[in-house]
Design an enzyme around this catalytic site. Structure first.
Site, short mmCIF file in Angstrom:
data_model
loop_
_atom_site.label_atom_id
_atom_site.label_comp_id
_atom_site.label_asym_id
_atom_site.label_seq_id
_atom_site.Cartn_x
_atom_site.Cartn_y
_atom_site.Cartn_z
N ARG A 1 -8.84 46.47 -0.97
CA ARG A 1 -7.51 47.68 -1.31
C ARG A 1 -7.85 47.04 -3.05
O ARG A 1 -8.54 46.86 -3.61
CB ARG A 1 -6.34 47.20 -1.42
N SER B 1 -1.82 53.44 0.94
CA SER B 1 -1.52 51.94 1.01
C SER B 1 -2.84 51.48 0.01
O SER B 1 -3.08 50.94 0.13
CB SER B 1 -1.23 51.49 1.83
N ASP C 1 -6.90 43.71 -4.35
CA ASP C 1 -5.88 42.62 -4.32
C ASP C 1 -7.52 41.13 -3.46
O ASP C 1 -8.16 40.85 -3.82
CB ASP C 1 -5.10 43.54 -2.36
N SER D 1 -4.49 39.56 3.61
CA SER D 1 -4.69 40.48 2.51
C SER D 1 -3.60 40.25 1.49
O SER D 1 -3.75 39.10 0.56
CB SER D 1 -4.26 41.53 3.38
N ASP E 1 -7.65 40.02 -0.79
CA ASP E 1 -8.97 39.38 -0.05
C ASP E 1 -10.11 41.36 -0.48
O ASP E 1 -11.14 41.27 0.49
CB ASP E 1 -8.29 40.01 1.83
#
Length: 622
Positions: A337, A436, A332, A175, A334
């Site tokens: 997010r 997050s 992000d 990630s 991958d």
């Protein structure tokens, strides 16, 4: 040794010529040098042995990877506690053994394998290679494997598991972690990340199957086996079609003059976010050229985590100013997010926190549901979820609007599993999040998804623009309607596990044995909940409603002034995180006073409970 050799079944005389003087370490070295077929990682262990680096050998070889909040995650390199060819083969052998036990139709339904674009030359290790080895273990055992022909966003794997009715899936990714790391994320047949007891049972099976089987090293099987299928086109087309279920204003999207900039942070997101915007009727977002294509070194950012804010969004903000784009979306590496920034009237940029974005998403998803639901729809059948360290803003919206709000332990694996339970009981789940910057809009994917979140925020901004409102202005409206929820999240780095344990044990024995603190400086503590031990002072039986999680540290303090603060260890990085939020009623609308009170309380929390100077904690860099 047979297929499932136990770690101790080796001839200890083999290493006499290069003995370390430690029988357990000698066995571990022998195993590594016997089993590893990756020349680079094999040479790393040989070099340490020849140079007498016994302490580092012990660190690398005498402990194993364990499942954290995001599966197996560690640095790439040689050793049983690192991510490398051998540990991925061992992990997959353990998963095969466990799935064979759990599913009689395993060899009919198959297994999904996806990967991101990480890699490390010094270990000859890349996500794609690790994915090929994962597939090889299963193909060699006659298991059909859906192996994506190119890199995909992490959400595509849980989506594919459900769509293809596979028994499970693995995504090779770390990630947003630093470039040195990689990981192995496991999804169950329900499309959610595995939780207990599956994780513990898989670890047991891995320990029983540590020697590579015949065929496990044959990474070329993905190119030659008739049991391998490429699900890329089918899954991508289906995902984009399903995405339209949460598109409510296509007519506005087609006509808008708003422009968006997207950065994929040197990861997988570019192509998929472009397709998602097309599915919603938008013009494609403007990509940040320096960050559009995959780069395992993440060359233009100090760390590949968009959560770090303006410092890592520099290139996208400058491009947006040049292109007169008012909103920046950042996925992000991958693409699970999402970070969002919006240019304000004074020309400055507001980078929204995960909790602020959740307030916007929560309002939006409920408003869209209300406008589009059928006449006999029951609001009491509607749910939203958040992890317990995230903002309580959804709870405030739910109380006023009449739907249900639930909390889970930190980590989207808990949200995904609970959402599946609710769906199985014919409940309607609109939205879930973790602070997050992890968001789940709708239920096509039972995990956080940056691709869908990016296009939903674009539609929201477009709708608000038609009302002459910005995202930031709408956020203030939401807080004025449901009560201000001012939160701050940060962390300290700590590379010494005994220090971390000592900090939390001190809190459990603060005013004497088994006695939690009743004050933090001048601030009175009403309740304490300790997820690690299962204690909760607010419950009549003093037991936590949330499941006990002994593998990590987490204590929550509820203060008399309305603040809730949590200290916990990260499941993926050497961090002690803190989360603090002032939850005010709608009539308490002086934001400045609330922010000052929160800041003072955080100062007291750090000084009294974490003691960074005494404990050698490293402050998060600005």
């Amino acid at each position: 040794m047979g297929e499932c050799g136990a770690p101790g079944d080796v001839n200890s005389n083999v290493l006499v010529s290069r003995s370390t003087g430690d029988a357990q370490l000698d066995r571990a070295v022998w195993q590594w040098l016997s089993w590893d077929q990756n020349q680079k990682t094999k040479e790393q262990i040989e070099s340490l042995l020849q140079n007498g680096k016994h302490s580092e050998l012990r660190d690398r070889l005498c402990c194993r990877l364990t499942f954290g909040t995001a599966g197996l995650r560690s640095a790439m390199g040689a050793g049983f506690c690192y991510i490398n060819d051998l540990t991925v083969i061992q992990s997959t052998q353990g998963i095969y053994k466990y799935l064979e036990r759990c599913f009689s139709d395993f060899k009919q339904r198959g297994f999904v394998v996806g990967y991101d674009t990480r890699g490390q030359v010094t270990s000859n290790c890349s996500s794609k290679k690790l994915a090929k080895l994962t597939a090889a273990v299963l193909l060699a055992k006659d298991v059909p494997v859906y192996f994506f022909s190119t890199y995909v966003p992490t959400p595509f794997v849980p989506y594919a598991v459900q769509q293809l009715k596979a028994v499970a899936g693995v995504m090779i990714t770390a990630s947003h972690n630093r470039k040195e790391d990689n990981g192995y994320k496991v999804y169950w047949e329900n499309g959610a990340q595995i939780t207990s007891p599956h994780d513990k049972e898989i670890i047991k099976c891995i320990e029983e199957c540590v020697e590579p089987w015949n065929g496990s090293w044959n990474e070329n099987l993905v190119d030659t086996s008739p049991l391998r299928q490429d699900p890329l086109k089918k899954i991508c087309d289906s995902y984009m079609e399903d995405l339209k279920k949460i598109c409510y204003h296509r007519d506005l999207n087609v006509q808008t003059n708003l422009k968006f900039v997207h950065t994929s942070f040197h990861g997988v997101g570019h192509d998929y976010v472009q397709l998602a915007f097309k599915a919603f009727g938008f013009q494609p977002p403007i990509p940040v050229p320096e960050q559009r294509d995959p780069d395992p070194d993440f060359s233009t950012v100090k760390c590949p985590n968009p959560e770090e804010g303006e410092s890592v969004l520099e290139l996208s903000l400058r491009l947006a100013e040049k292109e007169n784009a008012k909103v920046v979306v950042a996925t992000d590496p991958d693409a699970d997010r999402l970070a969002v920034a919006e240019q304000q009237e004074n020309g400055c940029w507001k980078v929204f926190t995960g909790n602020e974005l959740a307030a916007l998403f929560g309002w939006w998803m409920f408003s869209c549901w209300k406008e589009n639901c059928c006449e006999d729809a029951d609001v009491k059948n509607v749910y939203m979820l958040a992890t317990t360290v995230s903002s309580k803003i959804l709870r405030a919206i739910a109380l006023k609007e009449g739907f249900h709000f639930e909390e889970t332990l930190p980590g989207f694996k808990w949200i995904g599993s609970r959402v599946k339970d609710l769906l199985d009981h014919r409940k309607e789940v609109l939205f879930a999040f973790e602070e997050s910057i992890g968001f789940m809009c709708g239920t096509s994917v039972l995990d956080k998804d940056g691709v869908s979140a990016a296009v939903v925020i674009a539609e929201m901004a477009t709708y608000l623009d038609g009302k002459n409102l910005t995202l930031a202005q709408k956020l203030i409206e939401i807080y004025e309607t449901y009560g201000y929820h001012i939160s701050k999240t940060s962390y300290f780095l700590c590379y010494d596990p005994p220090t971390i344990k000592r900090i939390f044990e001190r809190l459990r024995n603060f005013d004497g044995p088994q006695s939690y603190p009743s004050f933090c400086g001048i601030y009175n503590i009403l309740h304490v909940r300790d997820i690690t031990t299962g204690y909760d002072s607010s419950q009549p039986n003093k037991k936590s409603v949330l499941p006990v999680s002994k593998s990590s540290q987490m204590i929550t303090f509820t203060f008399q002034n309305g603040c809730v603060a949590t200290l916990r260890t990260s499941g993926t990085e050497p961090k002690i995180k803190y989360y603090a939020e002032m939850c005010a009623l709608p009539e308490q609308s002086d934001r400045t006073v609330l922010e000052e009170e929160l800041q003072k309380l955080i100062g007291a929390l750090i000084e009294n409970f974490l003691e960074p100077d005494k404990n050698g904690l490293i402050w998060r860099s600005a």
